[in-house]
Design an enzyme around this catalytic site. Structure first.
Site, PDB file in Angstrom:
ATOM      1  N   SER A  50      -3.883  38.130  26.728  1.00 56.17           N
ATOM      2  CA  SER A  50      -4.348  39.251  27.546  1.00 56.17           C
ATOM      3  C   SER A  50      -5.099  38.737  28.768  1.00 56.17           C
ATOM      4  O   SER A  50      -5.628  37.612  28.784  1.00 56.17           O
ATOM      5  CB  SER A  50      -5.272  40.153  26.723  1.00 56.17           C
ATOM      6  OG  SER A  50      -6.512  39.489  26.478  1.00 56.17           O
ATOM      7  N   GLY A  94      -2.955   1.628 -10.848  1.00 56.65           N
ATOM      8  CA  GLY A  94      -3.742   2.844 -10.723  1.00 56.65           C
ATOM      9  C   GLY A  94      -2.863   4.053 -10.474  1.00 56.65           C
ATOM     10  O   GLY A  94      -1.641   4.019 -10.665  1.00 56.65           O
ATOM     11  N   GLN A 125       0.318   6.908   4.244  1.00 52.56           N
ATOM     12  CA  GLN A 125       1.138   6.339   5.305  1.00 52.56           C
ATOM     13  C   GLN A 125       2.193   5.399   4.739  1.00 52.56           C
ATOM     14  O   GLN A 125       3.362   5.427   5.143  1.00 52.56           O
ATOM     15  CB  GLN A 125       0.263   5.590   6.318  1.00 52.56           C
ATOM     16  CG  GLN A 125       0.982   5.170   7.584  1.00 52.56           C
ATOM     17  CD  GLN A 125       1.530   6.317   8.393  1.00 52.56           C
ATOM     18  OE1 GLN A 125       2.738   6.421   8.610  1.00 52.56           O
ATOM     19  NE2 GLN A 125       0.648   7.201   8.853  1.00 52.56           N
ATOM     20  N   GLU A 151      -9.312  10.278  16.325  1.00 51.55           N
ATOM     21  CA  GLU A 151      -9.660  10.785  14.991  1.00 51.55           C
ATOM     22  C   GLU A 151     -11.076  11.332  14.948  1.00 51.55           C
ATOM     23  O   GLU A 151     -11.342  12.369  14.331  1.00 51.55           O
ATOM     24  CB  GLU A 151      -9.522   9.665  13.962  1.00 51.55           C
ATOM     25  CG  GLU A 151      -8.088   9.245  13.697  1.00 51.55           C
ATOM     26  CD  GLU A 151      -7.990   7.963  12.914  1.00 51.55           C
ATOM     27  OE1 GLU A 151      -6.889   7.645  12.440  1.00 51.55           O
ATOM     28  OE2 GLU A 151      -9.015   7.250  12.761  1.00 51.55           O
ATOM     29  N   HIS A 209      -1.807  -0.100  12.465  1.00 47.99           N
ATOM     30  CA  HIS A 209      -3.109   0.137  13.074  1.00 47.99           C
ATOM     31  C   HIS A 209      -3.607  -1.217  13.571  1.00 47.99           C
ATOM     32  O   HIS A 209      -3.503  -2.215  12.854  1.00 47.99           O
ATOM     33  CB  HIS A 209      -4.048   0.714  12.014  1.00 47.99           C
ATOM     34  CG  HIS A 209      -5.326   1.296  12.533  1.00 47.99           C
ATOM     35  ND1 HIS A 209      -5.508   1.644  13.855  1.00 47.99           N
ATOM     36  CD2 HIS A 209      -6.502   1.593  11.915  1.00 47.99           C
ATOM     37  CE1 HIS A 209      -6.727   2.150  14.011  1.00 47.99           C
ATOM     38  NE2 HIS A 209      -7.350   2.115  12.860  1.00 47.99           N
ATOM     39  N   ARG A 211      -1.594  -2.096  -5.926  1.00 48.56           N
ATOM     40  CA  ARG A 211      -2.516  -2.339  -7.040  1.00 48.56           C
ATOM     41  C   ARG A 211      -2.274  -1.324  -8.157  1.00 48.56           C
ATOM     42  O   ARG A 211      -1.810  -0.208  -7.882  1.00 48.56           O
ATOM     43  CB  ARG A 211      -3.963  -2.213  -6.562  1.00 48.56           C
ATOM     44  CG  ARG A 211      -4.416  -3.328  -5.648  1.00 48.56           C
ATOM     45  CD  ARG A 211      -5.868  -3.151  -5.242  1.00 48.56           C
ATOM     46  NE  ARG A 211      -6.035  -2.123  -4.226  1.00 48.56           N
ATOM     47  CZ  ARG A 211      -7.206  -1.770  -3.698  1.00 48.56           C
ATOM     48  NH1 ARG A 211      -8.313  -2.360  -4.125  1.00 48.56           N
ATOM     49  NH2 ARG A 211      -7.274  -0.843  -2.772  1.00 48.56           N
ATOM     50  N   GLY A 270       0.812  -1.207   0.000  1.00 51.40           N
ATOM     51  CA  GLY A 270       0.000   0.000   0.000  1.00 51.40           C
ATOM     52  C   GLY A 270       0.844   1.254   0.000  1.00 51.40           C
ATOM     53  O   GLY A 270       1.454   1.594   1.016  1.00 51.40           O
ATOM     54  N   GLY A 281       5.162   7.392   3.070  1.00 51.08           N
ATOM     55  CA  GLY A 281       6.089   7.990   4.024  1.00 51.08           C
ATOM     56  C   GLY A 281       7.014   6.956   4.637  1.00 51.08           C
ATOM     57  O   GLY A 281       8.241   7.153   4.724  1.00 51.08           O
ATOM     58  N   ASP A 284      -8.089  -0.505   5.599  1.00 51.88           N
ATOM     59  CA  ASP A 284      -8.706  -1.506   6.463  1.00 51.88           C
ATOM     60  C   ASP A 284      -9.675  -2.393   5.690  1.00 51.88           C
ATOM     61  O   ASP A 284      -9.698  -3.618   5.875  1.00 51.88           O
ATOM     62  CB  ASP A 284      -9.433  -0.816   7.624  1.00 51.88           C
ATOM     63  CG  ASP A 284      -8.467  -0.114   8.576  1.00 51.88           C
ATOM     64  OD1 ASP A 284      -7.374  -0.650   8.799  1.00 51.88           O
ATOM     65  OD2 ASP A 284      -8.816   0.965   9.083  1.00 51.88           O
TER      66      ASP A 284
END
Length: 358
Positions: free
Chosen positions: A278, A72, A50, A220, A132, A70, A46, A53, A108
């Site tokens: 202030s 694309g 994420q 989140e 995750h 995949r 993937g 990186g 997921d």
């Protein structure tokens, strides 16, 4: 050229009265990374935000990493950034077969969809990595039962993939949590810490898969994204309803918060930010934070219950696996993007000094 790295080391620190051990970049040298993973092929699945990186940081750290993606737009982005089809860029299942460490950073919903084909390729002796705990913790819904004989580990950066990459390039590093779900090798914790450093973590703290996913989904939907949008929208609407212009309402709701006050909280804490405003602002904040706390806490309690009992997971898996998911998602994002507050924000951002000549 790799960034200059700030280093410290493992230590026990007091967090608000509780001692916790943190693991820092200097605990694992680049030489130790090379030694730890010298016989491994790390297959990162993937190349989304994420995954991208983490993959680029692994590559810059000299680790043998391949990508499973995949076809694309995202696949083409990987090619554009130097990943070579047939050499270190492969279809997802082919990468799984080649990898000794399989970093599952697929969405997921897609993790659940592809698992029946993937599981037979996760053979004893391999390591299965997540960022995750979602798929493993909610296995009754995702149908992801991890195989025996493999290490099952997690490193969860506390930020987007964009931030993971940017902080690494700046020589800083992202905060991350880590966990071991299954230790077949007897070395899972050691290898997890090393992988956490390799993907660009600055410091890490230990958790469990369950606590990671509960806190992540809760955060989140709460203060990090869901609640903050709701608060911004509500305050903006009240100001507009009382005759304030869009630019004034936006500046008093979003711009001052994100550009002036929130950075101060990040640097020195809430009390310091209060004490450097202030006396009128400080008095008002001290008088009103408790009513906001009392009004919102029941919503947060309801949210945490929804996360823990799996309701949030069921809704996410259902909506994110529908054939028209992307079209419906775009409609929801368009509602936010085209709302007056964020159309106003686009104009306000253009007026920032750094954007005047763009």
């Amino acid at each position: 050229m790799l960034p200059s790295i700030q280093s410290r080391g493992m230590k026990t620190l007091n967090f608000g009265g509780t001692d916790e051990t943190v693991y820092e970049r200097s605990d694992v040298s680049k030489e130790q990374l090379a030694e730890t993973f010298k016989d491994d092929t790390i297959a990162l699945l993937g190349y989304g935000p994420q995954g991208r990186g983490q993959a680029l940081n692994l590559r810059d750290n000299g680790v043998n990493v391949i990508i499973g993606q995949r076809p694309g737009k995202t696949y083409q982005q990987a090619v554009d950034e130097g990943w070579i089809p047939g050499k270190n860029l492969f279809p997802v299942l082919e990468a799984v077969e080649k990898g000794t460490v399989v970093m599952n950073l697929l969405s997921d919903a897609y993790q659940s969809e592809i698992w029946p084909e993937m599981k037979p390729l996760i053979t004893p002796g391999k390591t299965l990595y997540f960022s995750h705990g979602f798929s493993v913790v909610y296995k009754d819904q995702t149908k992801i039962e991890v195989p025996e004989g493999v290490d099952v580990i997690l490193v969860a950066p506390k930020g987007s993939g964009f931030t993971v990459r940017r902080l690494f390039q700046e020589g800083r590093g992202i905060n991350s949590s880590f966990a071991v779900y299954q230790d077949a090798s007897g070395k899972a914790k050691e290898r997890t810490i090393a992988l956490g450093i390799a993907i660009g973590s600055g410091y890490m703290y230990e958790t469990t898969f369950e606590k990671e996913v509960y806190s992540d989904l809760f955060g989140e939907r709460g203060v990090l994204m869901g609640a903050i949008q709701g608060l911004f929208q509500a305050q903006y609407e009240v100001l507009r309803a009382n005759g304030h212009s869009p630019s004034e309402a936006f500046n008093e709701t979003v711009e001052e918060a994100t550009q002036s006050l929130y950075p101060l909280i990040g640097e020195r804490g809430m009390d310091w930010m209060y004490s450097n405003c202030s006396t009128t602002a400080m008095r008002g904040a001290l008088d009103w934070w408790k009513p906001f706390h009392d009004a919102s806490k029941p919503v947060f309690e309801q949210l945490y219950k929804s996360v823990r009992d799996g309701s949030e997971t069921a809704r996410s898996l259902d909506r994110n696996s529908q054939p028209d998911y992307r079209e419906k998602l775009e409609e929801e994002l368009r509602e936010i993007r085209e709302s007056e507050i964020w159309r106003t924000g686009k104009t306000v951002r253009q007026l920032r000094p750094e954007n005047l000549n763009k």
